[in-house]
Design an enzyme around this catalytic site. Structure first.
Site, mmCIF file in Angstrom:
data_model
loop_
_atom_site.group_PDB
_atom_site.id
_atom_site.type_symbol
_atom_site.label_atom_id
_atom_site.label_comp_id
_atom_site.label_asym_id
_atom_site.label_seq_id
_atom_site.Cartn_x
_atom_site.Cartn_y
_atom_site.Cartn_z
ATOM 1 N N GLU A 141 0.823 -1.208 0.000
ATOM 2 C CA GLU A 141 0.000 0.000 0.000
ATOM 3 C C GLU A 141 0.856 1.257 0.000
ATOM 4 O OE1 GLU A 141 -2.456 0.651 3.459
ATOM 5 O OE2 GLU A 141 -3.885 1.872 2.335
ATOM 6 N N HIS A 168 0.094 6.260 -1.211
ATOM 7 C CA HIS A 168 -0.756 6.320 -0.019
ATOM 8 C C HIS A 168 -1.190 7.787 0.090
ATOM 9 C CE1 HIS A 168 -1.928 5.978 4.325
ATOM 10 N NE2 HIS A 168 -2.556 4.963 3.773
ATOM 11 N N HIS A 235 -9.665 -0.458 -2.025
ATOM 12 C CA HIS A 235 -10.540 -0.016 -0.930
ATOM 13 C C HIS A 235 -10.967 1.437 -1.146
ATOM 14 C CE1 HIS A 235 -6.435 0.916 0.279
ATOM 15 N NE2 HIS A 235 -6.789 1.553 1.376
ATOM 16 N N ASP A 304 -11.206 -2.508 4.445
ATOM 17 C CA ASP A 304 -10.248 -1.683 5.191
ATOM 18 C C ASP A 304 -10.310 -1.983 6.692
ATOM 19 O OD1 ASP A 304 -8.120 0.042 5.299
ATOM 20 O OD2 ASP A 304 -9.243 1.837 4.751
#
Ligand SMILES: *[C@@H]1O[C@H](CO)[C@@H](O)[C@H](O)[C@H]1NC(C)=O
Ligand SMILES: *[C@@H]1O[C@H](CO)[C@@H](O)[C@H](O)[C@H]1NC(C)=O
Ligand SMILES: *[C@@H]1O[C@H](CO)[C@@H](O)[C@H](O)[C@H]1NC(C)=O
Length: 487
Positions: A141, A168, A235, A304
């Protein structure tokens, strides 16, 4: 004790719910593959990755959204475990910390082999389904984890990375994050810089899913246009339902439909209702909207869990997925649509990404594999098939290369024992992009030193303050005395 037994049938009658029963029936065959779970981050935060700490026992682990009994109750059959290191490790120890989080996922799977099966392919996910285990995959991520190096990117692939979230909550030197769209970050790459385009191409070439959660709208569009395979939002929810810039706007949803891509809906209250409070029915509103604009093939789940501080009423932890499925059935979703959202859509996208590998690879040495029928060819996205057949006439050695892909290895071989890649895929091209990445990083570093040097002690990445996750923006461990971590 006897009262509990006596009450059982009564409770069962009171909660009897046709749609809940239907959800369970469907999920027994087709469990959920969730796109994003931050349990590895919690393992670092709570236990410094010491899995042998008695409190870290995943059977009894409390105070998290995720543990083994909850995964079982929720019919979770596949999980992309998030490998995450905060933005303030960018240009510092991001790579080391990424490796440590990959390590904790590997060790978690080794410690609980009856629950988790570490896999790196769509065939591996199907194998885990058959064995009744949670297919465990690695999603990295944040593009800052590759430190602007295609060499690091390829090494992460070898260690199991099967999606990379391009950013991110901070820009990388080559891709912009969503805070550019709120005005909290300055646009730097206007989507993807030339190096960012190289990253996308390399992800395609390797067969890694590209994840557009957290990126700016310009980065979404640039990537959807450039990628030769469908992409995912691991997500993210729908901007039209809750106007958070972390969500996907309708014009991008239409591109998702055109490219056969996938949006896995995030359950974080603030992305569902744009307030601190939300409920399961509002999550279903997002799913309905994405289905309406992008089609049922574009819908998935990326809860998440363990990455956010507030989750909706009715979706308190990973055990609650059947309740959400029941709600979709109540809203007249067909069984096929529900199965798509649960697993088939992700499997379709993953297979398309895997199948594109030979067409974008440079000539590699073809491994001595048995010729095999392309059993998955039927499920090709027609547009991708055109690319593949155009670039790979039947006699092309790359067609044989396709046979070497783990997907085509007989199911009797355990996917965890199948080599995840063959050496020919790096090819002689290997050194060149690494050098470019290095030069690029040097250039960026020089520019940052000249123009962006923050005052001493100031936070060089103010965007991280807006991080809605639990992720504390604590100081990077760089320069601290050596610690024994994750024993
Ligand atoms: C975790 O706890 C369970 C139940 O108390 C126990 O059976 C199991 O052996 C423990 N697992 C590990 C890895 O310590
Ligand atoms: C969910 O929240 C919305 C908005 O507050 C409310 O209108 C709705 O009744 C709630 N639904 C349930 C099932 O609680
Ligand atoms: C579902 O379909 C039934 C029967 O066609 C209809 O009566 C009902 O209104 C529909 N429900 C929703 C939420 O669309």
């Amino acid at each position: 004790m006897w009262t509990r037994w006596w009450l059982w049938p009564l409770v069962a009658v009171c909660t009897a719910d046709f749609f809940r029963d239907e959800a369970e029936r469907i999920m027994r065959d087709s469990p959920v593959i969730d796109g994003h779970n931050d349990l590895p981050w919690q393992l670092l935060r709570m236990f410094n990755n010491r899995l042998q700490d008695a409190r870290a026992n995943l059977t009894t682990l409390a105070d998290t959204h995720t543990n083994i009994p909850k995964l079982r109750a929720g019919f979770v059959g596949g999980q992309f475990w998030s490998v995450y290191t905060p933005c303030d490790t960018q240009n510092q120890d991001a790579v080391r910390r990424t490796l440590e989080q990959i390590d904790v996922v590997h060790r978690m799977c080794q410690m609980y082999p009856e629950t988790f099966l570490y896999v790196t392919s769509s065939a591996g996910i199907r194998q885990a389904f058959q064995e009744g285990k949670v297919a465990s995959l690695i999603g990295v991520e944040g593009g800052h984890s590759i430190d602007s190096s295609l060499g690091v990117l390829r090494a992460l692939y070898q260690l199991g990375m099967r999606y990379l979230t391009l950013t991110h909550n901070c820009n990388t030197p080559w891709a912009d994050n969503w805070l550019v769209d709120t005005g909290d970050s300055k646009p730097q790459s206007q989507g993807l810089s030339p190096f960012g385009q190289r990253v996308v191409k390399e992800l395609n070439r390797l067969g890694v899913l590209i994840d557009l959660a957290h990126v700016s709208v310009a980065t979404m569009k640039a990537t959807l246009q450039l990628s030769r395979a469908p992409v995912i939002f691991s997500h993210s929810s729908a901007y039209s339902v809750c106007a958070s810039r972390r969500n996907v706007p309708d014009d991008v949803l239409r591109l998702v439909k055109q490219t056969d891509s996938l949006v896995m809906v995030n359950f974080y209250n603030n992305y569902i209702s744009c307030t601190n409070k939300a409920n399961l029915s509002q999550v279903a509103d997002h799913l309905d909207h994405i289905k309406e604009v992008a089609g049922a093939r574009a819908v998935g789940f990326g809860g998440d869990f363990d990455g956010v501080p507030r989750v909706p009423e009715g979706l308190e932890d990973v055990s609650k997925y059947p309740d959400l499925i029941a709600e979709l059935l109540r809203r007249n979703w067909t069984e096929a649509e529900v199965k798509g959202a649960l697993a088939n859509n992700l499997l379709r996208v993953f297979e398309a990404v895997e199948q594109l590998v030979p067409s974008v690879s440079r000539l590699g040495t073809c491994m001595a594999c048995r010729p095999q029928v392309f059993s998955h060819e039927k499920s090709f996205n027609p547009s991708l098939k055109i690319i593949l057949t155009t670039l790979n006439p039947h006699q092309c050695p790359e067609r044989q290369h396709l046979n070497c892909h783990p997907r085509n290895v007989p199911a009797s071989q355990s996917p965890s024992r199948v080599p995840v890649t063959d050496l020919s895929r790096g090819g002689w091209e290997g050194a060149r992009p690494t050098l470019e990445g290095w030069e690029f990083r040097q250039e960026v570093t020089r520019r940052q030193e000249a123009e962006l040097e923050p005052p001493r002690g100031a936070d060089p990445h103010p965007g991280v303050q807006a991080d809605p996750k639990l992720h504390p923006s604590g100081p990077s461990l760089s320069g601290k005395p050596l610690e024994l971590r994750g024993l």
